[in-house]
Write an enzyme that holds these catalytic residues in place. Sequence first.
Site, mmCIF file in Angstrom:
data_model
loop_
_atom_site.group_PDB
_atom_site.id
_atom_site.type_symbol
_atom_site.label_atom_id
_atom_site.label_comp_id
_atom_site.label_asym_id
_atom_site.label_seq_id
_atom_site.Cartn_x
_atom_site.Cartn_y
_atom_site.Cartn_z
ATOM 1 N N ASP A 10 -18.435 -9.250 24.851
ATOM 2 C CA ASP A 10 -18.900 -8.412 26.208
ATOM 3 C C ASP A 10 -18.071 -7.242 25.207
ATOM 4 O O ASP A 10 -19.568 -6.272 25.786
ATOM 5 C CB ASP A 10 -17.400 -8.626 27.500
ATOM 6 C CG ASP A 10 -17.468 -8.184 28.381
ATOM 7 O OD1 ASP A 10 -19.028 -6.732 28.823
ATOM 8 O OD2 ASP A 10 -16.845 -7.067 29.017
ATOM 9 N N ASP A 52 -20.966 -3.556 24.252
ATOM 10 C CA ASP A 52 -20.378 -1.928 24.662
ATOM 11 C C ASP A 52 -20.561 -1.360 23.426
ATOM 12 O O ASP A 52 -21.102 0.111 22.954
ATOM 13 C CB ASP A 52 -20.138 -2.258 25.315
ATOM 14 C CG ASP A 52 -19.799 -1.278 26.768
ATOM 15 O OD1 ASP A 52 -21.242 -2.886 27.469
ATOM 16 O OD2 ASP A 52 -19.572 -1.111 27.229
#
Length: 354
Positions: free
Chosen positions: A247, A251
């Site tokens: 995760d 990004d």
Amino acid sequence: MKANIVLLPGDGIGPEVVNEARLVLDAVAAKFGHEFQYSTHLLGGCAIDATGTAMPEATLAACKAAAAVLLGAVGGPKWDDPQSPVRPEQGLLAIRKGLGLYANLRPVKAIPSLAKLSPLKPERVAGVDFVVIRELTGGLYFGQPKGRTQTPEGERAVDTLIYTEHEIRRIVRLGFELARKRRKFLTSIDKANVLESSRLWRKIAIEIGKEYPDVKLEHQLVDSAAMRLITHAAQFDVIVTENMFGDILTDEAAVLAGSLGLLPSASLGEGTLGLYEPIHGSAPDIAGKGIANPTGTILSAAMLLRHSLGLEKEAAAVEAAVAATIDAGKLTADLGTATPLNTTQMGAAIRERL
Ligand code: IPM
Ligand code: MN
């Protein structure tokens, strides 16, 4: 071929970008002689407003019966209270878990003509072309126990990081399979110097690696991998990592492409059913203005064609149309142009090149 596709437009800019991706799928169907049928369902904040829950049963049932699911984005300021018992993100987590989608593929490719958009120096971005495979249904996100309790000293919160051998095995194997089709280089990212779950992860990666002598396997600790993504990202080919690390790193990796609006993702399980979504969020600041970049969702639709429908030629055609559109300087506002196209114009420009 005939296929039923569930659309989950969600919140914010979700409906705007999903609409453009659907029009691209229609154009593909017309050009290549397929028949796609769509049904639209609620997920996220819009589902909370309509039904009181972020993922209504009807949505899950429709997804289970479909060939593939295309999702926009969920969430927004209206539902942002972290103390609230119902939150839009629960819909996303519940649908991943409910459909057994344990593998999240996030390809990151730097487009040379957009290198100037990245805050990094052009030489750091040049040649970047890798895929992150993020484990999606295990780890801290789902481990039990999880929750908050009152203690005499104050509140106590717990999340649990669990991985079973089975969960690690299937995701790492996918990493090797994908690496085999690419540059044959797999980076397994963990925190094996501290975490027991990472030591199991690494042991299994080494074991499975023996079945793939043609793929070079390396292990990297997540902290140094975070740094290498900024300094030498072009070295990566396929990355495989657990849920939370994936995760965070994806990004970070999005910065390499220049805009979050460009990046697609696919969430896959055992069968061919998959969930496809751009990696950007619902962007409430620009929702309803018609200026969002639909590219990430359109590229997600290309992944849908490839992974759920087995339509490789069609997927490649969509990707080529996107590349040609960007090369022609047809860009949305997030891509640093003085003459931006709006969402529908960008979608049309891509379809014209199909
Ligand atoms: C993502 C998002 C989600 C995640 C949130 C919205 C639950 O950040 O898809 O990366 O953490 O998985
Ligand atoms: Mn995220």
